[in-house]
Write an enzyme that holds these catalytic residues in place. Structure first.
Site, PDB file in Angstrom:
ATOM      1  N   SER A  89      24.768  15.644  -6.104  1.00 25.12           N
ATOM      2  CA  SER A  89      24.221  16.317  -7.290  1.00 25.12           C
ATOM      3  C   SER A  89      25.385  16.836  -8.106  1.00 25.12           C
ATOM      4  O   SER A  89      26.109  17.734  -7.653  1.00 25.12           O
ATOM      5  CB  SER A  89      23.321  17.492  -6.873  1.00 25.12           C
ATOM      6  OG  SER A  89      23.028  18.319  -7.986  1.00 25.12           O
ATOM      7  N   ILE A  91      26.443  18.619 -11.631  1.00 20.72           N
ATOM      8  CA  ILE A  91      25.839  19.390 -12.717  1.00 20.72           C
ATOM      9  C   ILE A  91      26.925  19.796 -13.709  1.00 20.72           C
ATOM     10  O   ILE A  91      27.988  20.281 -13.313  1.00 20.72           O
ATOM     11  CB  ILE A  91      25.105  20.629 -12.176  1.00 20.72           C
ATOM     12  CG1 ILE A  91      23.951  20.198 -11.256  1.00 20.72           C
ATOM     13  CG2 ILE A  91      24.583  21.501 -13.325  1.00 20.72           C
ATOM     14  CD1 ILE A  91      23.211  21.324 -10.588  1.00 20.72           C
ATOM     15  N   GLU A  94      31.665  23.847 -17.514  1.00 18.98           N
ATOM     16  CA  GLU A  94      32.279  24.165 -18.811  1.00 18.98           C
ATOM     17  C   GLU A  94      33.258  23.101 -19.285  1.00 18.98           C
ATOM     18  O   GLU A  94      33.651  23.083 -20.445  1.00 18.98           O
ATOM     19  CB  GLU A  94      33.015  25.515 -18.691  1.00 18.98           C
ATOM     20  CG  GLU A  94      32.114  26.698 -18.392  1.00 18.98           C
ATOM     21  CD  GLU A  94      32.929  27.958 -18.156  1.00 18.98           C
ATOM     22  OE1 GLU A  94      32.324  29.042 -18.049  1.00 18.98           O
ATOM     23  OE2 GLU A  94      34.178  27.860 -18.079  1.00 18.98           O
ATOM     24  N   HIS A  97      35.289  17.960 -16.316  1.00 18.06           N
ATOM     25  CA  HIS A  97      35.330  17.516 -14.925  1.00 18.06           C
ATOM     26  C   HIS A  97      34.072  16.742 -14.543  1.00 18.06           C
ATOM     27  O   HIS A  97      34.122  15.762 -13.793  1.00 18.06           O
ATOM     28  CB  HIS A  97      35.522  18.740 -14.014  1.00 18.06           C
ATOM     29  CG  HIS A  97      35.978  18.379 -12.649  1.00 18.06           C
ATOM     30  ND1 HIS A  97      35.264  18.709 -11.525  1.00 18.06           N
ATOM     31  CD2 HIS A  97      37.068  17.706 -12.223  1.00 18.06           C
ATOM     32  CE1 HIS A  97      35.885  18.255 -10.463  1.00 18.06           C
ATOM     33  NE2 HIS A  97      36.995  17.654 -10.853  1.00 18.06           N
TER      34      HIS A  97
HETATM   35  N1  LIG Z   1      31.333  20.098  -9.734  1.00 20.95           N
HETATM   36  C1  LIG Z   1      30.784  19.274  -8.778  1.00 20.95           C
HETATM   37  C2  LIG Z   1      31.570  18.631  -7.818  1.00 20.95           C
HETATM   38  N2  LIG Z   1      32.918  18.800  -7.802  1.00 20.95           N
HETATM   39  C3  LIG Z   1      33.721  18.521  -6.623  1.00 20.95           C
HETATM   40  C4  LIG Z   1      34.122  17.049  -6.500  1.00 20.95           C
HETATM   41  O1  LIG Z   1      33.013  16.230  -6.171  1.00 20.95           O
HETATM   42  C5  LIG Z   1      35.170  16.887  -5.395  1.00 20.95           C
HETATM   43  O2  LIG Z   1      34.613  17.312  -4.173  1.00 20.95           O
HETATM   44  C6  LIG Z   1      36.417  17.700  -5.680  1.00 20.95           C
HETATM   45  O3  LIG Z   1      36.901  17.347  -6.974  1.00 20.95           O
HETATM   46  C7  LIG Z   1      37.502  17.436  -4.625  1.00 20.95           C
HETATM   47  O4  LIG Z   1      37.813  16.076  -4.590  1.00 20.95           O
HETATM   48  N3  LIG Z   1      31.007  17.811  -6.914  1.00 20.95           N
HETATM   49  C8  LIG Z   1      29.633  17.594  -6.909  1.00 20.95           C
HETATM   50  O5  LIG Z   1      29.127  16.849  -6.069  1.00 20.95           O
HETATM   51  N4  LIG Z   1      28.861  18.222  -7.843  1.00 20.95           N
HETATM   52  C9  LIG Z   1      29.387  19.043  -8.784  1.00 20.95           C
HETATM   53  O6  LIG Z   1      28.619  19.588  -9.638  1.00 20.95           O
HETATM   54  C1  LIG Z   2      30.921  18.632 -12.189  1.00 25.05           C
HETATM   55  C2  LIG Z   2      31.938  19.687 -12.015  1.00 25.05           C
HETATM   56  O1  LIG Z   2      33.006  19.490 -11.457  1.00 25.05           O
HETATM   57  C3  LIG Z   2      31.670  20.981 -12.714  1.00 25.05           C
HETATM   58  O2  LIG Z   2      30.427  21.483 -12.232  1.00 25.05           O
HETATM   59  C4  LIG Z   2      32.775  22.005 -12.477  1.00 25.05           C
HETATM   60  O3  LIG Z   2      32.508  23.064 -13.354  1.00 25.05           O
HETATM   61  P1  LIG Z   2      33.549  23.383 -14.533  1.00 25.05           P
HETATM   62  O4  LIG Z   2      33.565  22.165 -15.435  1.00 25.05           O
HETATM   63  O5  LIG Z   2      32.991  24.616 -15.235  1.00 25.05           O
HETATM   64  O6  LIG Z   2      34.905  23.639 -13.897  1.00 25.05           O
END
Ligand SMILES: Nc1c(NC[C@H](O)[C@H](O)[C@H](O)CO)[nH]c(=O)[nH]c1=O
Ligand SMILES: CC(=O)[C@@H](O)COP(=O)(O)O
Length: 159
Positions: A89, A91, A94, A97
């Protein structure tokens, strides 16, 4: 057709092969755990409803959706499975990423489908907000985990 116009949990068992003799791997991201656990529950319910045996289903957790590709690859290399379901999932936050995680995960899973002989199902929600994720993991639009389970059964029986 947008998800809003269909129920992700709807399937016609008469059109789906039995999962009785199939072995499944399910790799689950721990990010947004409440959502991914709902997706996992939906997938398990559909797999068992279609005849799969719980002892033929292997679950591994990974930290986030970005790690789903490695988890699915390791599952294929080390376990005898007929299909893998990758559950995540993502989401929007900001920053950009979200874009990088979504595209890398989608590409990585697609690459596994191209390079290996085991279908890997993309059960990764990529939502603008938490409510959209809730609606698609057992809420008003059904459960994408169920949709992914049906896809896994069909792909494992392909050809
Ligand atoms: N922001 C979300 C992430 N971020 C973490 C990355 O998936 C990864 O684990 C990290 O960058 C280390 O390699 N992951 C999700 O599954 N959902 C998010 O909303
Ligand atoms: C999908 C993501 O990595 C995101 O939810 C991280 O949040 P942010 O973009 O505010 O650092």
């Amino acid at each position: 057709m947008a998800t809003a116009n269909k129920n992700l949990s709807a399937y016609d068992k008469t059109t789906i092969p039995s999962a009785k003799d199939l072995r499944f791997g399910i790799v689950v991201s721990e990010w947004n755990e409440a959502i991914t656990e709902g997706l996992y529950d939906g997938a398990m319910e559909a797999l068992l409803d279609c005849g799969a045996n719980a002892e033929n289903i292997i679950r591994w957790n990974v930290p986030g959706s970005f790690e789903l590709t490695f988890g699915a690859k390791k599952m294929i290399e080390s376990k005898k499975v007929d299909a893998v379901i990758a559950i995540g999932s993502v989401i929007q936050g900001e920053t950009k990423h979200f874009d990088f995680v979504c595209s890398a995960t989608a590409q990585g899973i697609m690459d596994l489908n191209v390079r290996t002989q085991v279908p890997v199902i993309f059960c990764v929600l990529t939502d603008n907000n938490m409510q959209q994720a809730i609606d698609r993991s057992g809420g008003k639009h059904g459960n994408k985990g169920a949709e992914a389970a049906i896809a896994a059964i069909k792909m494992a029986n392909l050809g």
